[in-house]
Design a protein around this motif. Structure first.
Motif, short mmCIF file in Angstrom:
data_model
loop_
_atom_site.label_atom_id
_atom_site.label_comp_id
_atom_site.label_asym_id
_atom_site.label_seq_id
_atom_site.Cartn_x
_atom_site.Cartn_y
_atom_site.Cartn_z
N LEU A 187 -0.12 2.14 -12.96
CA LEU A 187 0.58 1.37 -11.97
C LEU A 187 -0.58 0.61 -10.95
CD1 LEU A 187 2.99 0.06 -11.34
CD2 LEU A 187 3.83 1.94 -9.90
N ASN A 188 -0.61 -0.61 -9.94
CA ASN A 188 -1.58 -0.41 -8.86
C ASN A 188 -0.84 0.54 -7.70
OD1 ASN A 188 0.12 -2.47 -8.43
ND2 ASN A 188 -0.49 -3.19 -6.74
N ASN A 189 -1.85 1.04 -6.93
CA ASN A 189 -1.49 1.88 -5.59
C ASN A 189 0.01 3.04 -6.10
OD1 ASN A 189 -2.87 1.29 -3.43
ND2 ASN A 189 -1.26 -1.03 -3.42
N SER A 190 -1.02 3.57 -7.22
CA SER A 190 0.60 5.20 -7.58
C SER A 190 -0.41 6.23 -8.37
CB SER A 190 1.23 4.59 -8.91
OG SER A 190 0.64 4.52 -9.78
N ARG A 191 0.32 7.22 -8.56
CA ARG A 191 0.00 8.06 -8.49
C ARG A 191 -0.83 8.07 -10.19
NH1 ARG A 191 5.23 8.60 -6.87
NH2 ARG A 191 6.56 10.53 -6.05
N SER A 192 -0.97 7.25 -10.74
CA SER A 192 -1.68 7.30 -11.86
C SER A 192 -2.90 7.21 -11.45
CB SER A 192 -1.29 6.46 -12.92
OG SER A 192 -1.04 4.85 -12.34
N HIS A 225 -2.71 -1.99 -17.46
CA HIS A 225 -2.44 -2.19 -16.24
C HIS A 225 -1.21 -2.93 -15.88
CE1 HIS A 225 -6.48 -1.70 -14.23
NE2 HIS A 225 -7.36 -2.25 -15.67
N TYR A 226 -0.51 -2.08 -14.75
CA TYR A 226 0.93 -3.13 -14.29
C TYR A 226 0.78 -3.07 -12.89
CZ TYR A 226 2.31 -1.27 -18.61
OH TYR A 226 2.35 -0.99 -20.25
N GLU A 227 1.65 -4.13 -12.58
CA GLU A 227 1.05 -4.55 -11.01
C GLU A 227 2.48 -4.51 -9.98
OE1 GLU A 227 -1.56 -5.84 -8.82
OE2 GLU A 227 -2.66 -4.90 -11.00
N ARG A 228 2.63 -3.95 -9.02
CA ARG A 228 3.77 -4.02 -8.19
C ARG A 228 4.55 -5.08 -8.34
NH1 ARG A 228 5.27 1.28 -6.39
NH2 ARG A 228 3.02 2.74 -6.08
N LEU A 274 -11.93 4.76 -8.97
CA LEU A 274 -11.74 3.59 -8.31
C LEU A 274 -11.90 2.54 -9.07
CD1 LEU A 274 -12.14 4.70 -4.02
CD2 LEU A 274 -9.81 3.83 -5.19
N GLY A 275 -13.07 2.60 -8.89
CA GLY A 275 -13.68 1.11 -9.58
C GLY A 275 -13.01 1.16 -11.17
N ARG A 276 -12.62 1.61 -11.98
CA ARG A 276 -11.93 0.83 -12.76
C ARG A 276 -10.75 0.66 -12.71
NH1 ARG A 276 -12.93 4.21 -18.22
NH2 ARG A 276 -11.17 2.06 -19.37
N GLY A 277 -9.39 1.76 -11.99
CA GLY A 277 -8.30 1.29 -11.34
C GLY A 277 -8.00 0.13 -10.69
N GLY A 278 -8.61 -0.23 -9.88
CA GLY A 278 -7.77 -1.73 -9.12
C GLY A 278 -7.53 -1.20 -7.56
N GLU A 279 -7.27 -1.89 -7.66
CA GLU A 279 -6.27 -1.96 -5.78
C GLU A 279 -5.38 -0.64 -5.52
OE1 GLU A 279 -2.63 -4.29 -5.73
OE2 GLU A 279 -2.77 -4.06 -2.88
N TYR A 280 -6.14 0.25 -4.37
CA TYR A 280 -5.64 1.71 -4.14
C TYR A 280 -5.74 1.84 -2.54
CZ TYR A 280 -4.14 6.61 -4.92
OH TYR A 280 -4.26 7.53 -4.65
N ASP A 281 -4.80 1.60 -2.22
CA ASP A 281 -4.92 1.98 -1.05
C ASP A 281 -5.03 3.43 0.29
OD1 ASP A 281 -4.75 -0.77 -0.88
OD2 ASP A 281 -1.99 -0.83 -0.35
N PHE A 282 -4.53 3.78 -0.84
CA PHE A 282 -5.33 5.54 -0.69
C PHE A 282 -5.89 6.78 -0.87
CE2 PHE A 282 -0.78 5.24 -2.01
CZ PHE A 282 0.54 5.21 -1.18
N ALA A 283 -7.30 5.11 -0.59
CA ALA A 283 -9.10 5.97 -0.62
C ALA A 283 -9.60 5.59 0.21
CB ALA A 283 -9.28 5.53 -2.04
N LYS A 319 7.64 -7.83 -3.84
CA LYS A 319 8.49 -7.89 -2.42
C LYS A 319 9.10 -6.23 -2.60
CE LYS A 319 10.38 -12.15 -1.37
NZ LYS A 319 10.07 -13.72 -2.25
N THR A 320 9.17 -5.89 -3.92
CA THR A 320 10.24 -4.88 -3.85
C THR A 320 9.36 -3.47 -4.39
OG1 THR A 320 9.92 -4.93 -6.79
CG2 THR A 320 11.92 -5.94 -5.59
N MET A 321 8.28 -3.66 -4.41
CA MET A 321 7.10 -2.91 -4.66
C MET A 321 7.57 -1.83 -6.32
SD MET A 321 4.54 -3.67 -2.90
CE MET A 321 3.49 -2.35 -2.89
N LEU A 322 8.35 -2.32 -6.90
CA LEU A 322 9.04 -1.43 -8.33
C LEU A 322 8.50 -2.33 -8.84
CD1 LEU A 322 12.48 -1.59 -8.23
CD2 LEU A 322 11.35 0.49 -7.37
N ALA A 323 7.57 -1.14 -10.36
CA ALA A 323 6.70 -1.19 -11.03
C ALA A 323 7.86 -2.40 -12.13
CB ALA A 323 7.36 -0.75 -11.97
N PRO A 324 7.26 -3.11 -12.81
CA PRO A 324 7.17 -4.35 -13.77
C PRO A 324 8.42 -3.48 -15.46
CG PRO A 324 5.24 -3.73 -14.36
CD PRO A 324 5.04 -3.34 -12.90
#
Ligand SMILES: N[C@@H](CCC(=O)N[C@@H](CS)C(=O)NCC(=O)O)C(=O)O
Length: 222
Positions: free
Chosen positions: A7-12, A30-33, A213-222, A36-41
């Motif tokens: 999941l983008n921006n997550s523990r994974s 890949h799964y996108e949050r 990071l390159g493989r995972g995509g969007e991640y706001d914590f790096a 609005k809710t930031m929940l997983a699909p």
């Protein structure tokens, strides 16, 4: 082939980093949050009933929970990342593996939820009350707990380069996420917690981390 349900921006992200350190081939689903809710699909529930990330599959095995995944991957593909059973380092490994999600993440998540309350849509006359309760809860209850945890981890990292000593171990993948989140949310800083900040920087400089990071995509914590 290992499949990581990511999941983008997550523990994974910590699992991708571990697999890169292990040089183990893997495929990412890949799964996108929800924006609005930031929940997983809900499709993530097809993999595991809780519908949370991370989950991995390896052949016929399905494994959920970051700590269980890290422990499985280390025992199956990376014994060099594990300490000798029966030693103090082994106790420490088990401790950090449980501490990250069992003790450290709950106040961080609670803070996130109360911060959300402050900006959630609600009738205008309720807003000041809700904001007041959220602020007080963070100030009196959650904030001091987070400070205690950060001081504890800071003291440990002042004496150790990685969680089990001078070498990277499986414990570091598990501890990376809460500390990245704490740095990204400004809950620690260079003055009070220089060793946590340096630890997170050290992780981010690793080639395997950058590949993940390159493989995972969007991640706001790096
Ligand atoms: N303790 C679990 C927590 C899993 C968890 O809450 N994952 C979050 C991502 S950081 C998630 O899937 N959130 C989306 C949702 O709850 O819908 C673990 O470490 O695997």
């Amino acid at each position: 082939m290992i499949r990581v349900h990511h999941l983008n921006n997550s523990r994974s992200q910590r699992i991708l980093w571990m697999l890169e350190e292990l040089d183990q081939p893997y495929k990412i689903e890949h799964y996108e949050r929800d924006s609005k809710t930031m929940l997983a699909p809900s499709s993530l529930k097809n993999v595991h009933p809780l519908g949370k990330a991370p989950v991995i599959t390896d052949g016929a095995l399905t494994i959920a929970e970051s700590g269980a995944i890290i422990d499985y991957l280390a025992h199956t593909y990376g014994k060099n990342l594990l300490p000798e059973p029966g030693t103090q380092a082994w106790i420490d490994y088990t401790y950090w593996l449980h501490y990250a999600e069992g003790s450290l993440m709950p106040p961080l998540v609670m803070r996130l939820v109360f911060e959300k309350v402050k900006t959630s849509p609600m009738p205008f006359f309720v807003k000041p009350v809700a904001r007041g309760i959220a602020n007080k809860t963070i100030e009196i209850f959650i904030g001091p707990q987070i400070d205690t945890h950060m001081d504890f981890v800071e003291t440990h990292l002042a004496k150790h380069t990685w969680f089990l000593g001078e070498e990277l171990s499986a414990a570091d993948f598990q501890m990376s996420f809460p500390l990245e989140a704490a740095v990204a949310r400004g809950l620690v800083n260079d003055k009070q917690h220089p060793n946590i900040v340096a630890y997170v920087k050290r992780i981010h400089q690793r080639p395997a981390y950058k590949r993940a990071l390159g493989r995972g995509g969007e991640y706001d914590f790096a």
